[in-house]
Each structure stands twice: as C-alpha cells, then as structure tokens.
Enzyme design. Structure first.
Site, short mmCIF file in Angstrom:
data_model
loop_
_atom_site.label_atom_id
_atom_site.label_comp_id
_atom_site.label_asym_id
_atom_site.label_seq_id
_atom_site.Cartn_x
_atom_site.Cartn_y
_atom_site.Cartn_z
N TYR A 84 -15.95 10.61 -7.10
CA TYR A 84 -16.37 9.31 -6.59
C TYR A 84 -16.83 9.44 -5.15
CZ TYR A 84 -11.87 8.82 -4.06
OH TYR A 84 -10.80 8.99 -3.22
N CYS A 85 -17.70 8.51 -4.75
CA CYS A 85 -18.11 8.37 -3.35
C CYS A 85 -17.96 6.90 -3.00
CB CYS A 85 -19.52 8.91 -3.12
SG CYS A 85 -20.80 8.16 -4.15
N PHE A 86 -18.77 6.38 -2.10
CA PHE A 86 -18.55 5.00 -1.67
C PHE A 86 -18.88 4.00 -2.78
CE2 PHE A 86 -19.92 1.05 0.53
CZ PHE A 86 -18.71 0.74 1.12
N TRP A 113 -15.60 4.18 -4.61
CA TRP A 113 -14.42 3.71 -3.89
C TRP A 113 -14.45 2.20 -3.71
CZ3 TRP A 113 -14.27 0.97 0.68
CH2 TRP A 113 -12.99 0.74 1.21
#
Length: 342
Positions: A84-86, A113
């Site tokens: 996952y990232c932002f 996130w």
C-alpha cells in the site's frame, strides 16, 4: 478491509516520514522514495509533471532494486504480500509490478493508507462501545498502573492507555527518550488492542482525562468508560512518594527541570507555594517535594477532575494497596478477578 493477519508481508511503500506518522501494525517500510526524494518530486510536480514522474520513477526503480537485494530476502517467498501507499496509486503499482514479475502472490490495498485511516476512524466510533469497563480510580502515585499490570498477569483483560500513549498522563508525565505516537498511530494501536479482547468479559482501564500528553482518547471510549464500574485505589502517602521516586527517577536528578514543566501552573497554586517547591528542589529534598506536590496540587486537582467525570465515585468499592510488591499486587489482582469475573 483486509484481514491483515493473512499476509506474510505487508509493504508500506510510502516515505519514512509518512510511515512514522501512522502505518498498519506489522507493516514494513520499504519506501519507493525517501523523504528528500519525495519532497523533490512533489515540488517539481507543481511546474513539470512529466519531469517529476521521470525523476520519481528513476528514484523508485533504484530504491526497489535495493530493497529486493537487502530487505525482501528477510521474508518468506511463499504466502501473500500486501502493498500500500497513500491512495493505492503509482507507488504501489511500481512495487506490485516488480513483485509480480518475480513471481510473488501480491495484492494492493485498495484506496491505500487513506482508506485504511478512514476504516480506523469508523471502527473507533463503535469498537470501544462493545465492552464493559472496570475503571481504576485513585490519586497520583497510588499504584493504579502497577495494579493494572498485575490484573493482566492474573488473566484479566486490560487496556493500558498510558502505555499505548507512551506517557504517564500528567503534565510531567513525558517518558525520557520515548516520543509519543502521533494521534493517528495512537488510534491505530488502540484499535489493535481492542481487537484482541473478548466482549463477553470485562476490560480493566485506568481513569484518564480526555488527553494523555499530546494524544486524545476517542470520545466513544471515554463515554463507555464513564458508564463502567469504578473501583477506587488507595495507598498511604509514604508508599505513594516511594512510587513517584521510582517512576520519576530523572526528576530526582533534575528537580529544576520538573519545576520548569510545572511553571505554567504557578498562578494556579500561588507564588508562595511554588517558591516552597523551588526551595525543596534546590535543597534536593525530593521526598518532601514529591509529597508537597501531591498534597497541595495533584490530589486536589485529581479530586476535581474525577468528580466531573465520575460524580458517584465515592460510592465505589475501595481497594487498599498495603503491599505494593509484585507478589502483593498479584494477589490483590487475583482476588479482584475472583470477585468481578464470575
């Protein structure tokens, strides 16, 4: 939201600064760009999107290559990987493309996130309300936290809010060399603790103010705690002073530092009283200073606060901690469990 326990590895592809602010428990930070690179790409993106993406991809490929060599071999090759990232966008895609090419079973956290954070907030509106709380109340230094530890050892369900907040709760409660989590990560850790508990059994907590240092307890939890059963904890002043000396050893060596933190309440306690504290500190009369602080400030302040939050506190059962040794507290905790958990 995913069952995060089903993954052998969770990769947080965001920058270290983003990871430090909050992350999924157990996630490993393998950033595609570091803090400086992230700032550089973000700044350039305002004037030259293609140039920013070009630099970002170069940084990302180099960093992913390094992670593949140095970090990924530490984890099992079989099993599922979550990335996952932002928002679940480009940074996740770069990692997923690399891992899928190698042959990993990899998934993306949809929404990244940001979606996870929204889920945490939603859960904290209801999760704390599922439990019946038994609330330990008592003035500073009476042994509430030690009793909470003993209750856990005796098999009771416990949520130690001060441990999660990494703070002892008062204006001098900061723990040396131990920074507090961000509000977001405090929420994450609290939700993780609540998820471990059985709603059919009571949960023991300490009475707390709305804020513990710089973090705030969710309103849903505070409201549920106020509806719980309260138990008063008592220890004599000599024992309380000794506990303070153990918990605040750093102030034994630097009482002036403690008074500096207390300086903003000078107008509340009065200049004459504060000057007495300063004299005791200068003479290194620490037991006398700690006792005076408790009698003339902390005890009256706690009394006012607890009556606001728990108006019927004086009707609660009283536990007298005459033996604050680990063995003595464990016996008290076992007796409490036998009495309150049938």
């Amino acid at each position: 939201m995913h069952d995060f326990s089903s993954y052998t590895l969770i990769i947080d592809a965001r920058s270290p600064r983003e990871y430090e602010e909050d992350h999924i428990p157990g996630a490993v930070n393998m950033p595609v760009v570091n803090n400086d690179e992230y700032a550089e790409v973000g700044t350039l993106h305002r004037s030259d999107k293609m140039g920013a993406y070009s630099i970002g991809v170069r940084y990302s490929l180099a960093n992913i290559a390094r992670h593949l060599t140095e970090d990924l071999p530490k984890y099992p090759k079989d099993g599922k990987v979550l990335v996952y990232c932002f928002r679940g966008g480009k940074r996740s895609k770069l990692w997923i493309d690399a891992l899928e090419t190698i042959g990993y079973d990899v998934q993306k956290l949809t929404g990244g996130w940001k979606a996870y954070r929204r889920w945490v907030n939603e859960q904290l509106e209801t999760a704390p309300t599922k439990f019946d709380y038994h609330v330990l109340s008592g003035p500073t230094g009476c042994g509430k936290t030690r009793l909470l530890y003993a209750l856990h050892e005796a098999g009771c369900q416990v949520v130690d809010l001060e441990a999660i907040a990494r703070h002892r709760g008062s204006i001098i409660g900061a723990i040396p060399d131990t920074p507090q989590p961000s509000q977001k990560y405090f929420d994450t850790l609290l939700l993780e603790e609540l998820a471990k508990l059985d709603p059919s059994r009571p949960v023991w907590v300490e009475a707390e103010s709305k804020k513990i240092g710089n973090v705030q307890i969710p309103a849903s939890m505070l409201d549920s705690m106020r509806k719980g059963k309260t138990v008063r904890v008592h220890a004599d002043m000599q024992q309380r002073v000794e506990l303070w000396r153990q918990d605040y050893k750093h102030f034994e060596e630097d009482p002036e530092g403690m008074l500096e933190r207390l300086r903003f309440i000078r107008s509340l306690v009065g200049g004459k009283e504060f000057e007495e504290w300063e004299k005791l500190a200068a003479d290194r009369q620490m037991p006398e200073l700690f006792e005076r602080l408790m009698r003339n400030h902390y005890d009256p302040a706690y009394r006012r606060s607890i009556l606001r939050e728990y108006p019927n506190i004086d009707e609660s059962p009283l536990i007298d901690l005459s033996d604050l040794s680990p063995a003595g507290l464990l016996q008290v905790a076992k007796n409490i469990r036998a009495q309150y958990e049938h």
